[in-house]
Design a protein around this motif. Structure first.
Motif, PDB file in Angstrom:
ATOM      1  N   GLN A  63      17.830 -25.109 -12.351  1.00 51.91           N
ATOM      2  CA  GLN A  63      17.135 -24.179 -11.466  1.00 51.91           C
ATOM      3  C   GLN A  63      17.316 -22.732 -11.960  1.00 51.91           C
ATOM      4  O   GLN A  63      16.374 -21.954 -11.997  1.00 51.91           O
ATOM      5  N   ASP A  64      18.556 -22.399 -12.365  1.00 52.34           N
ATOM      6  CA  ASP A  64      18.832 -21.037 -12.874  1.00 52.34           C
ATOM      7  C   ASP A  64      17.924 -20.722 -14.062  1.00 52.34           C
ATOM      8  O   ASP A  64      17.336 -19.638 -14.138  1.00 52.34           O
ATOM      9  N   ASP A  67      14.339 -20.354 -12.955  1.00 49.17           N
ATOM     10  CA  ASP A  67      14.117 -19.090 -12.232  1.00 49.17           C
ATOM     11  C   ASP A  67      14.069 -17.905 -13.195  1.00 49.17           C
ATOM     12  O   ASP A  67      13.232 -17.023 -13.069  1.00 49.17           O
ATOM     13  N   ARG A  68      14.998 -17.908 -14.132  1.00 51.75           N
ATOM     14  CA  ARG A  68      15.058 -16.760 -15.044  1.00 51.75           C
ATOM     15  C   ARG A  68      13.760 -16.642 -15.855  1.00 51.75           C
ATOM     16  O   ARG A  68      13.233 -15.546 -16.046  1.00 51.75           O
ATOM     17  N   LYS A  70      10.854 -18.045 -14.988  1.00 49.10           N
ATOM     18  CA  LYS A  70       9.726 -17.861 -14.068  1.00 49.10           C
ATOM     19  C   LYS A  70       9.584 -16.382 -13.679  1.00 49.10           C
ATOM     20  O   LYS A  70       8.469 -15.866 -13.560  1.00 49.10           O
ATOM     21  N   THR A  71      10.704 -15.704 -13.505  1.00 47.86           N
ATOM     22  CA  THR A  71      10.666 -14.278 -13.177  1.00 47.86           C
ATOM     23  C   THR A  71       9.838 -13.514 -14.212  1.00 47.86           C
ATOM     24  O   THR A  71       9.048 -12.633 -13.876  1.00 47.86           O
TER      25      THR A  71
END
Ligand code: ASP
Ligand code: MG
Length: 465
Positions: A63-64, A67-68, A70-71
């Motif tokens: 997930q991390d 997310d990184r 995707k940001t």
């Protein structure tokens, strides 16, 4: 163009990287991008693989990582829904693969170098689609390319070497048509594959090597390494505040500097470019108007003797002493066989002509193993008294003064050692290769910074002459 981990480490950094590629292409150049993983991602992947192989598992990491990345996608291509959805799909697929590999590891409880390579290259496989999408969003067609389809390597997992003939053919087939269509292909750095298609890596920090390999395979005009410093410096600025960026260095100077601790370029990295005489530029993506450092065959023809001075710490000086060594052949060979068997890298060697002492410098991590190996290999010589003792001195550093045009210039050694003398710095061992491009010496670790500064000052390396 290769972008390092910090140069693609955030949405702003990726935007800047994409901009630099697009602008260069707009000037009429054909550009191929090679990207590293976003900063710290490779470390996280390796840690995850190690943990998985002990049966522990950090489910938050997927997930991390998602997310990184995707940001960055949100910030740079959020407005383009189709492209955004595509990129997120690719990220998910690649993270699925990563998770499956880790799951496999947690079942078998064994991390082979081969599996580690398959996992640790994931970071580049996540970064390339992002960088390509950012370039495309700026108006240049661009697609990610997995280097497993381009860079063919040996099967030395964790440190594979390129097979240039095969790589050339694949680069031509996979990249040239896209370049001809005006696209900017974005190739994953760090990774490759064997002839059989098994994923490999070129070793930590290997994306520079990828860029040099791909540049050579495509007969590029230049290889540009975008990083977070202005270029190769006359000294480490944390040791010498007045250190300056060098505009031009030769391949041999760059490799001496890389060997002697300057972290900008790895020694191996420049070889493929060097063999094809392709200039390599070190540039700062956070300060892109700075001209950086150019690495070429001739370097700076107007330069004087010493161009840079560097130090390596974390080393150990091993000495073999004994008056009985004189004229007894084979001791040196035996000693270095023992060192080679331990796969230890010798950073410097020195033997006085009296033959009473041979000393060499090793990474401190290798030294205990090597010492034990030496004492057993030379047991007979020790027993017979040909050798009195084998000693090891810790807390030493190598300092090296480097420059192609030291060759044949008298007085350089006098200036080097005069400067040290004036500072009251004791020199433990000295070595100059017959290439005369480098004078290295050993001092205590405590004296290393002062020694570097003294030499920097003595040759006025802070001024652009
Ligand atoms: N991402 C890889 C590493 O961290 C390769 C590179 O950055 O050059 O080692
Ligand atoms: Mg890196």
């Amino acid at each position: 163009m290769k972008f390092g981990g910090t140069s693609v480490g955030s949405a702003e950094a990726v935007a800047q990287a994409a901009q630099l590629a697009v602008r260069t292409a707009a000037k009429g150049h054909q550009v191929v991008v090679v990207t590293s993983a976003m900063s710290k991602v490779t470390d996280a992947l390796i840690t995850a693989a190690r943990q998985a192989s002990t049966g522990r598992w950090n489910p938050a990491l997927r997930q991390d990582l998602f997310d990184r990345h995707k940001t960055v996608a949100d910030a740079l291509i959020g407005g383009d829904t189709a492209r955004h959805t595509d990129v997120l799909d690719v990220l998910r697929q690649r993270l699925d693969r990563f998770e499956k590999l880790c799951y496999g590891l947690s079942m078998v409880h064994e991390l082979t170098p081969r599996l580690l390579d398959a996992i640790s290259g994931t970071g580049e496989m996540l970064a390339a689609p992002l960088v390509a999408a950012a370039i495309a969003a700026r108006g240049r067609p661009s697609h990610p390319v997995d280097a497993t389809d381009v860079v063919v390597t040996t099967d030395q997992f964790g440190g594979a070497e390129p097979l240039m003939e095969e790589t050339r053919a694949k680069a031509a087939a996979r990249l040239k048509p896209a370049i001809a269509r005006g696209e900017i292909p974005v190739v994953t750095g760090f990774i490759g594959a064997t002839r059989d298609g098994v994923a490999t890596t070129l070793g930590r920090g290997g994306s520079d090597y990828s860029a040099s390999i791909i540049g050579a395979a495509l007969d590029a005009d230049e290889v540009w390494i975008w990083t977070d410093v202005d270029g190769v410096m006359t000294a480490n600025p944390s040791e010498v505040p007045e250190a300056r960026t060098l505009a031009d260095v030769s391949y041999s100077e760059a490799s001496e500097l890389a060997y002697y601790g300057a972290k900008v370029l790895h020694y191996k990295t420049i070889l493929p470019a060097f063999r094809k005489r392709i200039p390599v530029r070190i540039l700062n993506s956070f300060n892109p108007t700075h001209p950086g450092t150019r690495v070429t065959v001739e370097g700076d023809a107007s330069a004087r003797g010493v161009k840079a001075v560097t130090s390596i710490r974390g080393v150990m000086l091993v000495a073999i002493n004994g008056t009985g060594m004189q004229g007894i052949p084979g001791i040196v060979a035996k000693a270095f066989d023992a060192v080679a068997e331990q796969q230890a890298n010798v950073l410097m060697i020195s033997q006085a002509s009296s033959e009473n002492n041979i000393c060499f410098v090793l990474s401190a991590a290798d030294a205990p193993r090597v010492l034990a190996a030496l004492r057993s290999a030379l047991e007979v010589e020790l027993m017979r008294g040909h050798i009195d003792e084998i000693t090891a001195e810790q807390q030493v550093a190598i300092v090296a003064a480097i420059g192609d045009r030291m060759r044949g210039t008298p007085g350089i050694a006098a200036t080097v050692f005069g400067a040290l003398g004036k500072e009251g710095i004791n020199v433990i061992a000295i070595s100059q290769g017959s290439s005369e491009r480098n004078i290295s010496f050993v001092v205590t670790e405590r004296d290393a910074a002062a020694a570097v500064r003294a030499i920097h000052r003595a040759f006025q390396l802070d001024t652009n002459h």
